[in-house]
Design a protein around this motif. Structure first.
Motif, mmCIF file in Angstrom:
data_model
loop_
_atom_site.group_PDB
_atom_site.id
_atom_site.type_symbol
_atom_site.label_atom_id
_atom_site.label_comp_id
_atom_site.label_asym_id
_atom_site.label_seq_id
_atom_site.Cartn_x
_atom_site.Cartn_y
_atom_site.Cartn_z
ATOM 1 N N THR A 251 35.524 -54.195 -4.262
ATOM 2 C CA THR A 251 35.996 -55.453 -3.712
ATOM 3 C C THR A 251 37.111 -55.149 -2.719
ATOM 4 O O THR A 251 38.076 -54.455 -3.057
ATOM 5 C CB THR A 251 36.534 -56.385 -4.814
ATOM 6 N N VAL A 252 36.955 -55.635 -1.497
ATOM 7 C CA VAL A 252 37.943 -55.405 -0.440
ATOM 8 C C VAL A 252 38.454 -56.770 0.023
ATOM 9 O O VAL A 252 37.663 -57.626 0.432
ATOM 10 C CB VAL A 252 37.339 -54.640 0.745
ATOM 11 N N ILE A 253 39.766 -56.971 -0.049
ATOM 12 C CA ILE A 253 40.361 -58.274 0.226
ATOM 13 C C ILE A 253 41.282 -58.185 1.437
ATOM 14 O O ILE A 253 42.183 -57.339 1.495
ATOM 15 C CB ILE A 253 41.154 -58.779 -0.990
ATOM 16 N N GLY A 254 41.023 -59.069 2.389
ATOM 17 C CA GLY A 254 41.869 -59.167 3.567
ATOM 18 C C GLY A 254 42.580 -60.501 3.604
ATOM 19 O O GLY A 254 42.471 -61.323 2.693
ATOM 20 N N THR A 255 43.318 -60.762 4.660
ATOM 21 C CA THR A 255 44.028 -62.032 4.784
ATOM 22 C C THR A 255 43.088 -63.192 5.060
ATOM 23 O O THR A 255 43.405 -64.338 4.758
ATOM 24 C CB THR A 255 45.070 -61.942 5.910
ATOM 25 N N LYS A 256 41.898 -62.911 5.608
ATOM 26 C CA LYS A 256 40.954 -63.981 5.937
ATOM 27 C C LYS A 256 39.623 -63.859 5.207
ATOM 28 O O LYS A 256 38.902 -64.861 5.097
ATOM 29 C CB LYS A 256 40.686 -64.008 7.448
ATOM 30 N N GLY A 257 39.274 -62.668 4.762
ATOM 31 C CA GLY A 257 37.954 -62.481 4.173
ATOM 32 C C GLY A 257 37.965 -61.555 2.978
ATOM 33 O O GLY A 257 38.928 -60.808 2.742
ATOM 34 N N THR A 258 36.863 -61.598 2.220
ATOM 35 C CA THR A 258 36.669 -60.745 1.055
ATOM 36 C C THR A 258 35.265 -60.162 1.094
ATOM 37 O O THR A 258 34.290 -60.893 1.336
ATOM 38 C CB THR A 258 36.848 -61.539 -0.254
ATOM 39 N N LEU A 259 35.170 -58.863 0.862
ATOM 40 C CA LEU A 259 33.876 -58.181 0.794
ATOM 41 C C LEU A 259 33.658 -57.688 -0.624
ATOM 42 O O LEU A 259 34.580 -57.123 -1.239
ATOM 43 C CB LEU A 259 33.831 -57.006 1.777
ATOM 44 N N GLN A 260 32.448 -57.873 -1.146
ATOM 45 C CA GLN A 260 32.110 -57.379 -2.468
ATOM 46 C C GLN A 260 30.731 -56.727 -2.442
ATOM 47 O O GLN A 260 29.805 -57.244 -1.810
ATOM 48 C CB GLN A 260 32.119 -58.507 -3.501
ATOM 49 N N VAL A 261 30.618 -55.605 -3.131
ATOM 50 C CA VAL A 261 29.326 -54.931 -3.269
ATOM 51 C C VAL A 261 29.244 -54.379 -4.684
ATOM 52 O O VAL A 261 30.235 -53.866 -5.217
ATOM 53 C CB VAL A 261 29.143 -53.826 -2.200
ATOM 54 N N PHE A 275 25.434 -57.045 0.579
ATOM 55 C CA PHE A 275 26.831 -57.173 0.208
ATOM 56 C C PHE A 275 27.235 -58.615 0.437
ATOM 57 O O PHE A 275 26.581 -59.362 1.177
ATOM 58 C CB PHE A 275 27.730 -56.208 0.991
ATOM 59 N N SER A 276 28.281 -59.026 -0.235
ATOM 60 C CA SER A 276 28.764 -60.399 -0.147
ATOM 61 C C SER A 276 30.025 -60.445 0.708
ATOM 62 O O SER A 276 30.905 -59.596 0.574
ATOM 63 C CB SER A 276 29.069 -60.931 -1.552
ATOM 64 N N ALA A 277 30.092 -61.434 1.590
ATOM 65 C CA ALA A 277 31.271 -61.615 2.444
ATOM 66 C C ALA A 277 31.731 -63.061 2.390
ATOM 67 O O ALA A 277 30.965 -63.977 2.705
ATOM 68 C CB ALA A 277 30.955 -61.220 3.883
ATOM 69 N N GLY A 278 32.952 -63.258 1.958
ATOM 70 C CA GLY A 278 33.548 -64.579 1.947
ATOM 71 C C GLY A 278 34.595 -64.684 3.035
ATOM 72 O O GLY A 278 35.452 -63.805 3.163
ATOM 73 N N ILE A 279 34.525 -65.736 3.830
ATOM 74 C CA ILE A 279 35.425 -65.905 4.971
ATOM 75 C C ILE A 279 36.208 -67.210 4.808
ATOM 76 O O ILE A 279 35.617 -68.289 4.695
ATOM 77 C CB ILE A 279 34.632 -65.923 6.296
ATOM 78 N N GLU A 280 37.531 -67.091 4.761
ATOM 79 C CA GLU A 280 38.413 -68.244 4.609
ATOM 80 C C GLU A 280 37.924 -69.173 3.501
ATOM 81 O O GLU A 280 37.837 -70.398 3.659
ATOM 82 C CB GLU A 280 38.552 -68.987 5.943
ATOM 83 N N SER A 281 37.584 -68.563 2.369
ATOM 84 C CA SER A 281 37.094 -69.335 1.223
ATOM 85 C C SER A 281 38.221 -70.191 0.642
ATOM 86 O O SER A 281 39.399 -69.817 0.663
ATOM 87 C CB SER A 281 36.565 -68.380 0.149
ATOM 88 N N TRP A 282 37.823 -71.347 0.122
ATOM 89 C CA TRP A 282 38.799 -72.227 -0.516
ATOM 90 C C TRP A 282 38.060 -73.198 -1.422
ATOM 91 O O TRP A 282 36.830 -73.253 -1.424
ATOM 92 C CB TRP A 282 39.628 -72.979 0.533
ATOM 93 N N PHE A 283 38.844 -73.922 -2.256
ATOM 94 C CA PHE A 283 38.251 -74.879 -3.170
ATOM 95 C C PHE A 283 38.032 -76.230 -2.484
ATOM 96 O O PHE A 283 38.714 -76.588 -1.519
ATOM 97 C CB PHE A 283 39.166 -75.106 -4.379
ATOM 98 N N PRO A 294 30.764 -67.603 -0.424
ATOM 99 C CA PRO A 294 30.491 -66.285 0.155
ATOM 100 C C PRO A 294 29.009 -66.156 0.491
ATOM 101 O O PRO A 294 28.150 -66.702 -0.210
ATOM 102 C CB PRO A 294 30.895 -65.327 -0.975
ATOM 103 N N SER A 295 28.709 -65.438 1.557
ATOM 104 C CA SER A 295 27.325 -65.280 2.010
ATOM 105 C C SER A 295 26.823 -63.876 1.710
ATOM 106 O O SER A 295 27.597 -62.910 1.710
ATOM 107 C CB SER A 295 27.223 -65.556 3.512
ATOM 108 N N GLU A 296 25.526 -63.778 1.433
ATOM 109 C CA GLU A 296 24.897 -62.492 1.178
ATOM 110 C C GLU A 296 24.332 -61.927 2.479
ATOM 111 O O GLU A 296 23.630 -62.623 3.217
ATOM 112 C CB GLU A 296 23.773 -62.639 0.154
ATOM 113 N N HIS A 297 24.636 -60.677 2.737
ATOM 114 C CA HIS A 297 24.139 -59.994 3.924
ATOM 115 C C HIS A 297 23.176 -58.896 3.480
ATOM 116 O O HIS A 297 23.572 -57.956 2.782
ATOM 117 C CB HIS A 297 25.295 -59.400 4.727
ATOM 118 N N VAL A 298 21.919 -59.027 3.868
ATOM 119 C CA VAL A 298 20.872 -58.100 3.445
ATOM 120 C C VAL A 298 20.646 -57.053 4.528
ATOM 121 O O VAL A 298 20.573 -57.382 5.723
ATOM 122 C CB VAL A 298 19.558 -58.845 3.148
ATOM 123 N N VAL A 299 20.557 -55.801 4.103
ATOM 124 C CA VAL A 299 20.314 -54.694 5.020
ATOM 125 C C VAL A 299 19.098 -53.921 4.522
ATOM 126 O O VAL A 299 19.044 -53.533 3.346
ATOM 127 C CB VAL A 299 21.536 -53.749 5.098
#
Length: 353
Positions: A251-261, A275-283, A294-299
């Motif tokens: 899990t990699v967390i930035g100020t605007k996004g989060t990546l999870q694999v 992998f999953s990428a969440g961008i400016e996620s909020w409730f 978060p969105s799933e990115h397929v490769v």
């Protein structure tokens, strides 16, 4: 122009060599040329079981593989304690070196290996297969995007698997004379590598050992973890173990996004990963759900990541052979930084005893 076919020799018949043997067969620019073991019988059985071509050379020693003038490169799945001797000798005989991880017992040993490779003009690469998957490049695109990910703040990495009693007693990875780094060298290497990947290979300023370190009866690590801290305040934590259910998370967390694999070391599927990428996620209002899921990115890929690693390595070797190019320094640099952090973690764990 047709690709230059790189002829591989394999030193040793470890279990992981079965996987890389298949990878060499699948890679379009590589071929299985030779295998050597400490006994001719073992090498013969290995070649038969793993689809070596009838023309392949079967040797009853490692030296014989290195002395064969037709061997371009060697893959070494040897115990870590043997890496220094055989990798240096391979480089001195001008064989390109694909070395199983961990690359060495410590950075002093690795420096000797890298010096031998550099002075003899041969390519070095360690066996971290996941770095060669196209998903990894896609993840880097996301992590490097200031609009989507922002500034890196933290990383968590975990690689564990539940070893059986036979493994914990008899596997080379728990033997102090063969692989003294234990779980830290075996699966911790991947955790540290993932953290450095996320941090763009900037080295941390300090390392703190986590509690709960476990050793076997021989004094070899079977479970451990640590936190890494950088000058700018970003932090990372990892856990590795032979004593917990199979998990390969980053899990990699930035100020605007989060990546999870969830399968960063060995993908669940060889041809399609995500992998999953969440961008400016909020409730949503009243915390009833996510405003932006978060969105799933397929490769997808036509070759498994181990074959992609062999293809990358063989391409570099071919460029050296065909064009007189210099060895690519990206891969030894990554290995050395990983080893430096591993050494620091080991020292922190020892201080905590």
């Amino acid at each position: 122009m047709a690709e230059t076919l790189i002829q591989f020799g394999i030193l040793g018949c470890a279990e992981v060599a079965r996987k890389v043997s298949r990878a060499i067969t699948l890679a379009p620019n590589a071929t299985l040329y030779a295998v050597g073991s400490r006994s001719l019988e073992k090498a013969t059985r290995f070649a038969t079981a793993n689809g070596f071509p009838p023309s392949a050379k079967i040797y009853g020693s490692y030296e014989a593989v290195l002395d064969d003038p037709n061997v371009d490169a060697v893959y070494m799945p040897l115990p870590t304690s043997l890496h220094l001797k055989w990798a240096v000798l391979a480089a001195e005989k001008e064989k390109h070196v694909l070395l199983e991880k961990p690359a060495a017992l410590n950075v002093a040993e690795l420096d000797q290996i890298l010096e031998a490779c550099e002075s003899n003009g041969v390519q070095f690469m360690d066996g971290s297969m996941w770095l060669h998957h196209p998903r990894t490049a896609k993840m880097k695109e996301f992590l490097s995007d200031p609009q989507r990910f922002g500034q890196l703040k933290s990383v968590q990495s975990c690689f564990t698997f539940l070893a059986d009693s036979d493994f914990l007693e008899n596997d080379i990875r728990v033997k102090p004379d063969l692989d003294a780094l234990g779980v830290l060298g075996d699966v911790g290497w991947y955790c540290i590598g993932a953290i450095l990947f996320a941090a763009d290979y900037e080295l941390p300023k300090s390392v703190i050992a986590l509690p709960g370190t476990v050793f076997n009866k021989a004094g070899v690590l079977t479970s451990c973890g640590a936190s890494l801290i950088w000058e700018d305040g970003k932090v990372a934590t990892f856990n590795c173990s032979f004593e917990a259910n199979l998990t390969m998370n980053v899990t990699v967390i930035g100020t605007k996004g989060t990546l999870q694999v969830h399968d960063f070391v060995i993908p669940f599927k060889e041809d399609s990963v995500s992998f999953s990428a969440g961008i400016e996620s909020w409730f949503n209002e009243l915390v009833t759900g996510w405003r932006t899921m978060p969105s799933e990115h397929v490769v997808t890929t036509n070759l498994p990541q181990d074959a992609l690693m062999v293809r990358e390595f063989s391409g570099l070797v071919a460029d050296i052979k065909r064009n007189g190019s210099k060895p690519e320094q990206k891969w030894p640099t990554i290995s050395r930084k990983t080893q430096l952090v591993l050494d620091a973690v080991k020292a922190a764990l020892e201080r905590g005893l």
